[in-house]
Structure formats: structure tokens, C-alpha cells
Design a protein around this motif. Structure first.
Motif, short mmCIF file in Angstrom:
data_model
loop_
_atom_site.label_atom_id
_atom_site.label_comp_id
_atom_site.label_asym_id
_atom_site.label_seq_id
_atom_site.Cartn_x
_atom_site.Cartn_y
_atom_site.Cartn_z
N VAL A 38 0.84 -1.19 0.00
CA VAL A 38 0.00 0.00 0.00
C VAL A 38 0.87 1.24 0.00
CG1 VAL A 38 -1.80 1.27 1.21
CG2 VAL A 38 -1.79 -1.23 1.29
N ASP A 39 0.57 2.17 -0.91
CA ASP A 39 1.15 3.51 -0.86
C ASP A 39 0.30 4.31 0.11
OD1 ASP A 39 1.81 6.21 -1.25
OD2 ASP A 39 2.32 5.90 -3.34
N MET A 40 0.86 4.61 1.29
CA MET A 40 0.10 5.25 2.37
C MET A 40 0.15 6.77 2.31
SD MET A 40 -1.26 2.81 4.23
CE MET A 40 -1.58 3.55 5.84
N GLY A 41 0.77 7.33 1.27
CA GLY A 41 0.88 8.78 1.17
C GLY A 41 2.01 9.32 2.02
N GLN A 42 2.13 10.62 2.05
CA GLN A 42 3.22 11.26 2.79
C GLN A 42 2.82 11.53 4.24
OE1 GLN A 42 5.15 14.60 1.00
NE2 GLN A 42 5.18 13.69 -1.05
N PRO A 43 3.75 11.31 5.17
CA PRO A 43 3.47 11.63 6.58
C PRO A 43 3.42 13.14 6.79
CG PRO A 43 5.76 11.02 6.32
CD PRO A 43 5.12 10.78 4.98
#
Length: 267
Positions: free
Chosen positions: A108-113
Motif C-alpha cells: 500500500v502507498d500510504m501517502g506522505q506523513p
């Protein structure tokens, strides 16, 4: 009103997944809590509703065992492509996610923190890389938002009993106006971290995907680790890869347990 559901799990973090794309299901706090109850309901850590989306393939809504709706769940996100049988773009309250099937699970690409104090959110401004706060012998945690709020302590020797005692105190501290997921991490090597998670609205959990992401990011940000990092949880391992300015990539197992039918009016 009968409906079908699937029981799924990722590293022992278990979910009731309901496909509400064609048959909408009104979900309230009381109904979600009743379905999640392990004695009088179906039983799960989180209830997952799959709904139509105007901006992605599907919309995922997540309800914790206490009935509260939350923004993100990494382990549940890995279950969605397995549930649908294909790679998928997912709309969540925490942002858009890309999930791709792998052998035995998903990546999963969880996006940027996010690191700004008001994005966590915290009650007042402070350095989220090294927070000047503490509880008992635990101090100087890091805070990260990975779609939901996390605080990470790097403390060797923590036990499940320790986490169960202090976790709810930190979760509900006024410093965290939206409450917070509490992570207790022990860095074993630069590429391996052992982790216990007290999950907001759930309690002690065998695995927390967003907690693994937040912990890896916090460790890399402090120079304690480098990606990819294996996060060792009581339920098994996740591999997290991140570098500053990039999206978080989480890889790990997911499994279908069984299917069932329920009368939702009973909950």
C-alpha cells in the motif's frame, strides 16, 4: 435487512468487511460497536464499509471497536484489494491510497506523513520530532500523522502489560485533542524495530499498520533506522519503506477468513 460480510485479517488485526456499494448500509456508533462486540456480535477490531467513490475505485470507511469512525487503518487497507480481487485506488478520510496485490498480501502507498503540530493534531505547538513531554518514565516521543494521529516512544523493554497500563492514559491526554494511537518501539537494528501498539478506540492490538508506518518514519527521521525497515509486531512482521519527501510504502500479509450473512436490523 440481511446482508453479507467477510471476516478478514492482517497479522491478527481482524475486520468485518461489508460491501455497501450496491446496498447502502447506515452505520451509527451504536451499530458499529454492536457488530464489533466479540460476545454478542460478529466480533472484530474494526468494521470496514466499502462504498462507492467519485474520486477513486472505492471509498473505505473505518469504525473502531468502540464504534468511533477513524481516518485510516493500514492492515484493513491491505485487505481491500484481496476483498475486491484486484489492485485498487481507495478513498479514505485520511486521503487517497493505492493498494496492490502481492503474493499473500498487499503493498500500500500510504501517502506522505505529516509532522506539523496542528496536523497531528496537538493542543499546542512543539517540535514533533522530539517532543519535550513525558509520562512516568516515558519521555521525548515523536508524533506523526499517517492519515491518523500517532505518538511514538523509543523505549526498550516495554511489555504488553506496561502498554496496557500507560497506553490509555496517553491516548486520552488533553495534549491530543483527537486522542492518539500510542506506539512503544525498541530499535534492534537500523533495519529492524520491535513494536507494541495501544490503538485508539481499540486497545492493545496484535498489529497496527499505521502504527508500523508512523514508527518507521519517526525512527528514520531521528536517524535511528533506515528504510526499508522490518517492524516486528506481536501478530507478525510488516516492511515499511520511506525517505524524506516521499510516500510511505507498507508491505505485508492479508487473509480472508470466512464469509457470512447477518440481519443488520438486529444490531
Amino acid at each position: 435487512m440481511n446482508g453479507r460480510f467477510s471476516k478478514m485479517q492482517g497479522l491478527g488485526n481482524d475486520f468485518v468487511v461489508i460491501d455497501a456499494r450496491d446496498a447502502p448500509l447506515a452505520m451509527t456508533t451504536a451499530r458499529a460497536r454492536a457488530i464489533a462486540d466479540r460476545h454478542s456480535g460478529i466480533g472484530c477490531d474494526q468494521l470496514i464499509l466499502i462504498e462507492p467513490s467519485d474520486v477513486a475505485d472505492v471509498r473505505m470507511r473505518i469504525f473502531n471497536a468502540d464504534g468511533g469512525e477513524v481516518e485510516a487503518c493500514g492492515n484493513a487497507t491491505r485487505c481491500v484489494p484481496l476483498f475486491l480481487g484486484r489492485d485498487v485506488r481507495i478513498e479514505t478520510a485520511g486521503g487517497l491510497l493505492e493498494a496492490r496485490l502481492t503474493d499473500g498480501g498487499a503493498t500500500v502507498d500510504m501517502g506522505q506523513p505529516r509532522f506539523d503540530w496542528d496536523a497531528i493534531p496537538l493542543a499546542y505547538a512543539m517540535d514533533t520530532r522530539d517532543m519535550p513531554v513525558g509520562w512516568d518514565h516515558l519521555d521525548h516521543p515523536a508524533a506523526v500523522n499517517v492519515g491518523n494521529p500517532h505518538v511514538v516512544f523509543f523505549q526498550p523493554g516495554m511489555t504488553m502489560d506496561d502498554a496496557a497500563r500507560i497506553g490509555p492514559v496517553i491516548e486520552t491526554d488533553p495534549l491530543f485533542p483527537a486522542r492518539v494511537n500510542v506506539n512503544f518501539a525498541e530499535v534492534e537494528r537500523a533495519d529492524r524495530i520491535r513494536l507494541i501498539v495501544w490503538e485508539r478506540g481499540v486497545g492493545l492490538t496484535r498489529a497496527c499498520g499505521t502504527g508500523a508506518c508512523a514508527t518507521a518514519v519517526a525512527a528514520i527521521r531521528r536517524g535511528l533506522a533506515r528504510g526499508p525497515v522490518t517492524i516486528v509486531l506481536p501478530g507478525g512482521d510488516l516492511v515499511i519503506d520511506w525517505s524524506p519527501g516521499a510516500s510511505i510504502r507498507m508491505s505485508g500479509p492479508a487473509a480472508h477468513v470466512f464469509d457470512g450473512t447477518a440481519d443488520w436490523t438486529r444490531f
